[in-house]
Design a protein around this motif. Structure first.
Motif, PDB file in Angstrom:
ATOM      1  N   ALA A  22       0.817  -1.212   0.000  1.00 40.55           N
ATOM      2  CA  ALA A  22       0.000   0.000   0.000  1.00 40.55           C
ATOM      3  C   ALA A  22       0.852   1.263   0.000  1.00 40.55           C
ATOM      4  N   ALA A  23       2.051   1.197   0.595  1.00 37.89           N
ATOM      5  CA  ALA A  23       2.937   2.360   0.594  1.00 37.89           C
ATOM      6  C   ALA A  23       3.427   2.668  -0.819  1.00 37.89           C
ATOM      7  N   GLU A  24       3.640   1.637  -1.625  1.00 40.92           N
ATOM      8  CA  GLU A  24       4.015   1.847  -3.019  1.00 40.92           C
ATOM      9  C   GLU A  24       2.858   2.438  -3.807  1.00 40.92           C
ATOM     10  N   MET A  25       1.653   1.992  -3.478  1.00 40.37           N
ATOM     11  CA  MET A  25       0.469   2.468  -4.192  1.00 40.37           C
ATOM     12  C   MET A  25       0.278   3.965  -4.004  1.00 40.37           C
ATOM     13  N   ILE A  26       0.437   4.459  -2.765  1.00 40.21           N
ATOM     14  CA  ILE A  26       0.256   5.891  -2.542  1.00 40.21           C
ATOM     15  C   ILE A  26       1.427   6.688  -3.120  1.00 40.21           C
ATOM     16  N   ALA A  27       2.633   6.127  -3.055  1.00 37.92           N
ATOM     17  CA  ALA A  27       3.785   6.818  -3.644  1.00 37.92           C
ATOM     18  C   ALA A  27       3.589   6.999  -5.145  1.00 37.92           C
ATOM     19  N   ALA A  28       3.129   5.944  -5.815  1.00 39.98           N
ATOM     20  CA  ALA A  28       2.876   6.024  -7.259  1.00 39.98           C
ATOM     21  C   ALA A  28       1.748   6.993  -7.555  1.00 39.98           C
ATOM     22  N   ALA A  29       0.697   6.976  -6.728  1.00 47.19           N
ATOM     23  CA  ALA A  29      -0.448   7.867  -6.945  1.00 47.19           C
ATOM     24  C   ALA A  29      -0.047   9.330  -6.828  1.00 47.19           C
ATOM     25  N   LEU A  30       0.757   9.646  -5.814  1.00 45.13           N
ATOM     26  CA  LEU A  30       1.193  11.031  -5.633  1.00 45.13           C
ATOM     27  C   LEU A  30       2.142  11.452  -6.754  1.00 45.13           C
ATOM     28  N   LYS A  31       2.934  10.524  -7.226  1.00 43.43           N
ATOM     29  CA  LYS A  31       3.849  10.807  -8.325  1.00 43.43           C
ATOM     30  C   LYS A  31       3.082  11.090  -9.610  1.00 43.43           C
ATOM     31  N   GLU A  32       2.040  10.309  -9.867  1.00 41.17           N
ATOM     32  CA  GLU A  32       1.317  10.416 -11.136  1.00 41.17           C
ATOM     33  C   GLU A  32       0.254  11.510 -11.138  1.00 41.17           C
ATOM     34  N   THR A  33      -0.438  11.696 -10.015  1.00 44.31           N
ATOM     35  CA  THR A  33      -1.568  12.625 -10.011  1.00 44.31           C
ATOM     36  C   THR A  33      -1.280  13.958  -9.344  1.00 44.31           C
ATOM     37  N   ARG A  34      -0.257  14.009  -8.473  1.00 39.58           N
ATOM     38  CA  ARG A  34       0.089  15.259  -7.794  1.00 39.58           C
ATOM     39  C   ARG A  34       1.433  15.809  -8.246  1.00 39.58           C
ATOM     40  N   GLU A  35       2.106  15.081  -9.159  1.00 35.14           N
ATOM     41  CA  GLU A  35       3.443  15.452  -9.611  1.00 35.14           C
ATOM     42  C   GLU A  35       4.387  15.631  -8.420  1.00 35.14           C
ATOM     43  N   ALA A  36       4.180  14.794  -7.394  1.00 40.38           N
ATOM     44  CA  ALA A  36       5.068  14.817  -6.234  1.00 40.38           C
ATOM     45  C   ALA A  36       6.452  14.327  -6.649  1.00 40.38           C
ATOM     46  N   ARG A  37       7.468  14.960  -6.126  1.00 38.81           N
ATOM     47  CA  ARG A  37       8.848  14.569  -6.422  1.00 38.81           C
ATOM     48  C   ARG A  37       9.232  13.428  -5.493  1.00 38.81           C
ATOM     49  N   VAL A  38       9.735  12.324  -6.053  1.00 35.29           N
ATOM     50  CA  VAL A  38      10.056  11.138  -5.270  1.00 35.29           C
ATOM     51  C   VAL A  38      11.572  11.013  -5.127  1.00 35.29           C
ATOM     52  N   PHE A  39      12.026  10.815  -3.888  1.00 40.45           N
ATOM     53  CA  PHE A  39      13.456  10.740  -3.580  1.00 40.45           C
ATOM     54  C   PHE A  39      13.763   9.408  -2.894  1.00 40.45           C
ATOM     55  N   GLY A  40      14.966   8.906  -3.113  1.00 39.32           N
ATOM     56  CA  GLY A  40      15.430   7.719  -2.401  1.00 39.32           C
ATOM     57  C   GLY A  40      15.790   6.584  -3.323  1.00 39.32           C
ATOM     58  N   GLN A  41      15.309   5.393  -2.987  1.00 34.24           N
ATOM     59  CA  GLN A  41      15.625   4.185  -3.736  1.00 34.24           C
ATOM     60  C   GLN A  41      14.335   3.538  -4.242  1.00 34.24           C
ATOM     61  N   LYS A  42      14.448   2.727  -5.277  1.00 40.92           N
ATOM     62  CA  LYS A  42      13.272   2.074  -5.837  1.00 40.92           C
ATOM     63  C   LYS A  42      12.590   1.209  -4.786  1.00 40.92           C
ATOM     64  N   SER A  43      11.254   1.255  -4.774  1.00 39.75           N
ATOM     65  CA  SER A  43      10.500   0.460  -3.805  1.00 39.75           C
ATOM     66  C   SER A  43      10.556  -1.019  -4.170  1.00 39.75           C
ATOM     67  N   VAL A  44      10.041  -1.859  -3.270  1.00 36.64           N
ATOM     68  CA  VAL A  44      10.277  -3.300  -3.378  1.00 36.64           C
ATOM     69  C   VAL A  44       9.514  -3.970  -4.522  1.00 36.64           C
ATOM     70  N   GLY A  45       8.340  -3.449  -4.901  1.00 36.77           N
ATOM     71  CA  GLY A  45       7.568  -4.066  -5.987  1.00 36.77           C
ATOM     72  C   GLY A  45       6.799  -5.290  -5.537  1.00 36.77           C
TER      73      GLY A  45
END
Length: 297
Positions: A213-236
């Motif tokens: 679920a943490a990946e789901m919200i990270a992707a949602a904010l990236k795609e719909t809010r143009e949130a800038r994502v920092f760090g390392q790739k999530s686990v998948g």
């Protein structure tokens, strides 16, 4: 939980420590985020199983710290609480960091509501810290999404075999057309409506321990809010599964649904890619990812 109390990932040098849970055996032994376990009882670890064992087992770990120096510690596996508290911390420049360690047991929606209410009128940048968050209950994730995304905006689609078969029959398109399936499906996930919504600058911090679920919200904010994502790739790891007890301590996990983002990305096996990749892990004295976010701000 029983164990040593670290969030970790396997790297060529051994096992890298991404986070140490407060009050855990690892914390009591002096282990720190940024350490790399290079030897377990004198043997180089090749998987997380190198740290497994019955309750009461003591390991001698050879660690290489972020400063390059090596040291030895002894860690005994035992029961401990994994409930890292949620938190809101303030940093220079009116930067608010909202730390959510889980969407499962320990998640407190009322507390998150108060944190967002506190931050919304003041913060010039909100940072959602999802590092080490393994996921949990999707409903909790949708609650948090509602503070940042309108409930009229879809964020993704749960996909099963029957849905894909129906998509192919009705459209004649390929079952591999994930974006097409996401657009076609009427059963989309949407955020829960919230009275407060933060609409200013937003960023997200993730790492190799960010899952489900943490990946789901990270992707949602990236795609719909143009949130800038920092760090390392999530686990998948986002497959919805059913767990069936088989007896004698065995369980069978059967995946029943997949997940596709609103832009057609399948997170299972791929994870969320950060805009800014930062391979250096935080230590007790230095959070390189947060420092990068602050420089961007």
């Amino acid at each position: 939980q029983v164990g040593s109390g670290i969030m970790n990932e396997v790297v060529p040098e051994g096992i890298r420590v991404n986070a140490v849970l407060p009050g855990s055996p690892a914390a009591e032994a002096g282990m720190k985020a940024g350490d790399t376990i290079v030897l377990v009882n004198g043997v180089k670890p090749t998987s997380r199983d190198s740290l497994s064992g019955p309750t009461g087992t003591t390991f001698t770990l050879t660690l290489r710290g972020a400063d390059g120096k090596t040291r030895e510690v002894k860690v005994t596996r035992r029961f401990f609480s994994t409930r890292e508290p949620q938190s809101l911390t303030w940093h220079p420049g009116d930067v608010a960091v909202l730390r959510i360690p889980t969407f499962d047991v320990g998640f407190n929606g009322d507390q998150i509501r108060q944190f967002v209410k506190e931050a919304t009128p003041r913060a010039k940048l909100m940072v959602l810290d999802l590092r080490g968050n393994p996921g949990g209950v999707v409903f909790n994730m949708l609650q948090v999404s509602g503070y940042f995304i309108p409930n009229t905006v879809p964020i993704g689609t749960m996909v099963n075999r029957n849905m894909v078969d129906q998509f192919v029959r009705e459209t004649g398109k390929s079952p591999d057309d994930l974006r097409g399936i996401s657009t076609w499906s009427p059963n989309k996930l949407r955020p829960m409506p919230q009275a407060t919504r933060y609409e200013v600058k937003l960023s997200v911090m993730i790492d190799g321990g960010t899952g489900s679920a943490a990946e789901m919200i990270a992707a949602a904010l990236k795609e719909t809010r143009e949130a800038r994502v920092f760090g390392q790739k999530s686990v998948g790891m986002v497959l919805a599964s059913v767990i069936t007890p088989l007896g004698e301590g065995w369980q069978m996990i059967v995946p029943i649904q997949d997940y596709v983002t609103v832009q057609g990305q399948r997170l299972e096996g791929t994870g969320v890619e950060p805009h800014v990749l930062i391979t250096e892990n935080r230590t007790a004295d230095k959070d390189t990812v947060l420092a990068s976010v602050q420089r961007w701000h």
